[in-house]
Design an enzyme around this catalytic site. Structure first.
Site, PDB file in Angstrom:
ATOM      1  N   ARG A  89      13.944   8.755  10.059  1.00 16.41           N
ATOM      2  CA  ARG A  89      14.437   8.040   8.886  1.00 16.41           C
ATOM      3  C   ARG A  89      13.633   8.347   7.622  1.00 16.41           C
ATOM      4  NH1 ARG A  89      14.639   3.475  12.642  1.00 16.41           N
ATOM      5  NH2 ARG A  89      12.752   2.634  11.683  1.00 16.41           N
ATOM      6  N   LYS A  95       4.194   5.474   4.805  1.00 18.96           N
ATOM      7  CA  LYS A  95       3.544   4.171   4.847  1.00 18.96           C
ATOM      8  C   LYS A  95       3.385   3.648   6.278  1.00 18.96           C
ATOM      9  CE  LYS A  95       5.341   3.054   0.261  1.00 18.96           C
ATOM     10  NZ  LYS A  95       6.076   2.076  -0.574  1.00 18.96           N
ATOM     11  N   ASN A 148       5.382   2.346  -5.995  1.00 21.79           N
ATOM     12  CA  ASN A 148       5.667   1.975  -7.376  1.00 21.79           C
ATOM     13  C   ASN A 148       4.722   2.620  -8.381  1.00 21.79           C
ATOM     14  OD1 ASN A 148       7.307   0.643  -9.188  1.00 21.79           O
ATOM     15  ND2 ASN A 148       6.068  -1.213  -9.192  1.00 21.79           N
ATOM     16  N   PRO A 161       0.824  -1.209   0.000  1.00 24.80           N
ATOM     17  CA  PRO A 161       0.000   0.000   0.000  1.00 24.80           C
ATOM     18  C   PRO A 161       0.858   1.258   0.000  1.00 24.80           C
ATOM     19  CG  PRO A 161      -0.805  -1.587   1.609  1.00 24.80           C
ATOM     20  CD  PRO A 161       0.507  -2.105   1.122  1.00 24.80           C
ATOM     21  N   GLU A 162       0.448   2.235  -0.792  1.00 25.68           N
ATOM     22  CA  GLU A 162       1.175   3.504  -0.835  1.00 25.68           C
ATOM     23  C   GLU A 162       0.573   4.466   0.183  1.00 25.68           C
ATOM     24  OE1 GLU A 162       2.476   4.820  -4.659  1.00 25.68           O
ATOM     25  OE2 GLU A 162       2.217   2.837  -5.544  1.00 25.68           O
ATOM     26  N   ARG A 211      11.780  -3.057  -8.181  1.00 21.34           N
ATOM     27  CA  ARG A 211      10.379  -3.128  -8.585  1.00 21.34           C
ATOM     28  C   ARG A 211      10.262  -2.844 -10.077  1.00 21.34           C
ATOM     29  NH1 ARG A 211       6.900  -2.136  -4.360  1.00 21.34           N
ATOM     30  NH2 ARG A 211       5.302  -2.946  -5.755  1.00 21.34           N
TER      31      ARG A 211
END
Length: 270
Positions: free
Chosen positions: A121, A52, A162, A2-3, A258
């Site tokens: 991060r 995410k 992606n 999931p984005e 990807r």
């Protein structure tokens, strides 16, 4: 995976269902049992998405539940309570509705310093009002890494995956293997603005739609896209099909682990 739009929509749905309510917290699977018991009976104060990652806070404790869905995780809300447990439910929340978390990459109760380490991060999230696109630009304009890889690096941008990387590069006419340092600032500003707009649409609709009105099925007299990801897109998963703009066959190659899709006619190196 999931984005970011999925996590922001999930945060809003969880807040609508549970914020301000005292919840029952359990771990039918048992892998989050101790933490779930510590939260059982508390009031869910709020939810927040960053890229995410999802964070859920409760009254009476500074600790937050951190959820990362990973490739296979789902967090689904169903009406009513006392529902039979189906599958491996890592964490269940109940008030007037039932929310079941299955198969996440992470479900953990973290202290404020531990949450801060995760956030440190991450790059800026286009869906957050506090996002600073200059932080991403600072890394991009000094890098020899292809822009297609940089957009997928969560240390550069948080929440872009992606589909969005392929679609925003197409919409901006950027060749995916262009080094970050060769992207002009004006082009980066356009990419960022487009990501903000597209991802906001994703939150609203619950799917990724990226085509402009003149390229929608009705406008072009074509069949709607049939794909389990849903939504209308320009290049994602359209390898070998004609570009909706120029007719050139869409191509595919692996970038940053990807499959990347792009149109060599519309996305030429400059």
């Amino acid at each position: 995976m999931p984005e970011g739009h999925t996590l922001h929509r999930l945060a809003a749905d969880l807040a609508a269902a549970y914020a301000g309510r005292r919840v029952t917290s359990t771990s039918p699977q048992g892998r989050f049992a101790l933490e779930a018991r510590r939260l059982d009976g508390r009031v869910l104060e709020g939810t927040e998405a960053y890229g995410k990652h999802l964070f859920v806070s409760f009254d009476g404790t500074e600790e937050q539940v951190h959820v990362h869905l990973g490739l296979y995780g789902t967090f689904l809300i169903s009406p009513g309570t006392g529902r039979p447990v189906v599958g491996q439910v890592r964490w269940r929340l109940e008030a007037e509705d039932t929310a079941d978390l299955r198969g996440p990459n992470a479900c953990e109760l973290l202290t404020p310093p531990e949450v801060a380490l995760i956030l440190a991060r991450l790059g800026p999230d286009p869906l957050r009002a506090d996002a600073d696109p200059d932080r991403a630009w600072h890394r991009i304009h000094r890098s020899s890494t292809p822009i297609a890889a940089l957009l997928m690096d969560q240390k550069v941008l948080a929440g872009v995956g992606n589909v969005y990387r392929a679609e925003v590069l197409f919409r901006q006419g950027v060749a995916p293997m262009t080094a970050g340092r060769r992207i002009p600032r004006v082009r980066w500003d356009a990419i960022w603005s487009d990501l903000v707009a597209l991802m906001e649409i994703g939150v609203e609709r619950g799917r990724i739609d990226t085509v402009r009105p003149e390229h929608e099925p009705e406008a072009m007299g074509r069949d709607p896209r049939a794909d389990d990801h849903g939504g209308e897109v320009y290049v994602y998963r359209r390898e070998g099909l004609p570009c909706l703009v120029c007719g050139t066959p869409v191509r595919r190659r692996e970038v940053a682990g990807r499959n990347l899709f792009w149109c060599p006619g519309c996305q030429r190196d400059r």
